[in-house]
Design a protein around this motif. Sequence first.
Motif, short mmCIF file in Angstrom:
data_model
loop_
_atom_site.label_atom_id
_atom_site.label_comp_id
_atom_site.label_asym_id
_atom_site.label_seq_id
_atom_site.Cartn_x
_atom_site.Cartn_y
_atom_site.Cartn_z
N MET A 1 0.82 -1.27 -0.02
CA MET A 1 -0.08 0.14 0.02
C MET A 1 0.98 1.26 0.11
O MET A 1 2.00 1.37 0.57
CB MET A 1 -0.91 -0.15 1.03
N GLU A 2 0.40 2.25 -0.62
CA GLU A 2 1.08 3.52 -0.75
C GLU A 2 0.94 4.37 0.60
O GLU A 2 0.13 4.21 1.29
CB GLU A 2 0.70 4.26 -1.87
N THR A 3 1.80 5.51 0.75
CA THR A 3 1.88 6.41 2.11
C THR A 3 0.35 6.77 2.08
O THR A 3 -0.18 7.50 1.05
CB THR A 3 2.89 7.21 1.86
N GLY A 4 -0.20 6.69 3.10
CA GLY A 4 -1.44 7.40 3.44
C GLY A 4 -2.69 6.54 2.76
O GLY A 4 -3.75 7.11 3.22
N CYS A 5 -2.43 5.40 2.50
CA CYS A 5 -3.46 4.48 1.91
C CYS A 5 -3.99 3.75 3.15
O CYS A 5 -3.13 3.17 3.78
CB CYS A 5 -2.95 3.87 0.94
N THR A 6 -5.00 3.85 3.17
CA THR A 6 -5.97 2.99 4.17
C THR A 6 -6.95 1.82 3.49
O THR A 6 -7.09 2.03 2.33
CB THR A 6 -6.78 3.84 5.20
N GLY A 7 -7.22 0.90 4.13
CA GLY A 7 -8.17 -0.04 3.80
C GLY A 7 -8.67 -0.83 4.81
O GLY A 7 -8.31 -0.97 5.98
N THR A 8 -9.72 -1.76 4.50
CA THR A 8 -10.24 -2.67 5.32
C THR A 8 -10.39 -3.87 5.14
O THR A 8 -10.73 -4.29 3.52
CB THR A 8 -11.94 -2.01 5.78
N VAL A 9 -10.01 -4.85 5.92
CA VAL A 9 -10.17 -6.11 5.53
C VAL A 9 -11.42 -6.78 6.17
O VAL A 9 -11.66 -6.51 7.34
CB VAL A 9 -8.92 -7.00 6.07
N HIS A 10 -12.19 -7.36 5.32
CA HIS A 10 -13.57 -7.79 5.66
C HIS A 10 -13.42 -9.52 5.49
O HIS A 10 -13.02 -10.03 4.58
CB HIS A 10 -14.55 -7.43 4.63
N TRP A 11 -13.46 -10.10 6.63
CA TRP A 11 -12.99 -11.72 6.79
C TRP A 11 -14.57 -12.20 7.44
O TRP A 11 -15.25 -11.71 8.04
CB TRP A 11 -12.18 -11.76 7.67
N ARG A 12 -14.70 -13.53 6.87
CA ARG A 12 -15.80 -14.43 7.41
C ARG A 12 -15.21 -15.90 7.86
O ARG A 12 -14.47 -16.36 6.82
CB ARG A 12 -16.97 -14.39 6.43
N ASN A 13 -15.40 -16.56 8.94
CA ASN A 13 -15.12 -17.56 9.22
C ASN A 13 -16.24 -18.61 8.60
O ASN A 13 -17.29 -18.56 9.30
CB ASN A 13 -14.94 -17.78 10.61
N LEU A 14 -16.14 -19.40 7.50
CA LEU A 14 -17.21 -20.26 6.81
C LEU A 14 -17.15 -21.55 7.92
O LEU A 14 -18.57 -22.02 7.92
CB LEU A 14 -16.74 -20.85 5.57
N THR A 15 -16.58 -21.89 8.73
CA THR A 15 -16.77 -22.99 9.51
C THR A 15 -17.81 -22.52 10.96
O THR A 15 -18.69 -23.21 11.45
CB THR A 15 -15.51 -23.70 10.04
N THR A 16 -17.41 -21.41 11.39
CA THR A 16 -18.12 -20.82 12.73
C THR A 16 -19.21 -19.88 12.24
O THR A 16 -19.99 -19.70 13.22
CB THR A 16 -17.18 -20.43 13.59
N GLY A 17 -19.05 -19.27 11.17
CA GLY A 17 -19.98 -18.03 10.98
C GLY A 17 -19.51 -16.64 11.37
O GLY A 17 -20.09 -15.64 11.13
N ALA A 18 -18.50 -16.79 12.21
CA ALA A 18 -18.00 -15.29 13.00
C ALA A 18 -17.29 -14.61 11.56
O ALA A 18 -16.93 -15.02 10.55
CB ALA A 18 -16.62 -15.77 13.74
N ALA A 19 -17.47 -13.21 11.71
CA ALA A 19 -16.80 -12.36 10.76
C ALA A 19 -16.75 -10.87 11.26
O ALA A 19 -16.74 -10.81 12.66
CB ALA A 19 -18.34 -12.03 9.85
N GLY A 20 -15.88 -10.24 10.68
CA GLY A 20 -15.33 -8.93 11.46
C GLY A 20 -14.85 -8.30 10.18
O GLY A 20 -14.70 -8.54 9.00
N ASP A 21 -14.43 -7.19 10.45
CA ASP A 21 -13.56 -6.12 9.72
C ASP A 21 -12.28 -5.67 10.52
O ASP A 21 -12.39 -5.52 11.73
CB ASP A 21 -14.28 -4.89 9.44
N ALA A 22 -11.01 -5.46 9.82
CA ALA A 22 -9.82 -4.79 10.33
C ALA A 22 -9.56 -3.92 9.61
O ALA A 22 -9.04 -3.96 8.38
CB ALA A 22 -9.06 -6.10 10.88
N GLU A 23 -9.17 -2.52 10.07
CA GLU A 23 -8.27 -1.57 9.15
C GLU A 23 -7.17 -1.70 9.30
O GLU A 23 -6.42 -2.09 10.00
CB GLU A 23 -8.79 -0.22 9.96
N VAL A 24 -6.44 -1.39 7.99
CA VAL A 24 -5.13 -1.54 7.74
C VAL A 24 -4.66 -0.30 6.88
O VAL A 24 -5.45 0.58 6.52
CB VAL A 24 -4.55 -2.83 6.79
#
Length: 69
Positions: A1-24
């Motif tokens: 990622m370039e300087t100043g660039c942000t993003g969000t990882v959206h994940w899901r655990n298909l086994t348990t159904g858990a999900a979440g987001d993490a800013e990077v």
Amino acid sequence: METGCTGTVHWRNLTTGAAGDAEVRASNSPQSPPPVAVATGSGVLVATITLGIPYSTTFWPGMGMWTVP
């Protein structure tokens, strides 16, 4: 990622159904917080990444599945 660039990882655990987001942020960004561990739980995971403004682009992984022990 370039300087100043942000993003969000959206994940899901298909086994348990858990999900979440993490800013990077670009590691070379002065505002970069230290890396954060995310408790996804064991199972098969999938994820997508959405870049922050001004990019607003979503990257869909071709083979975005993996198993977390």
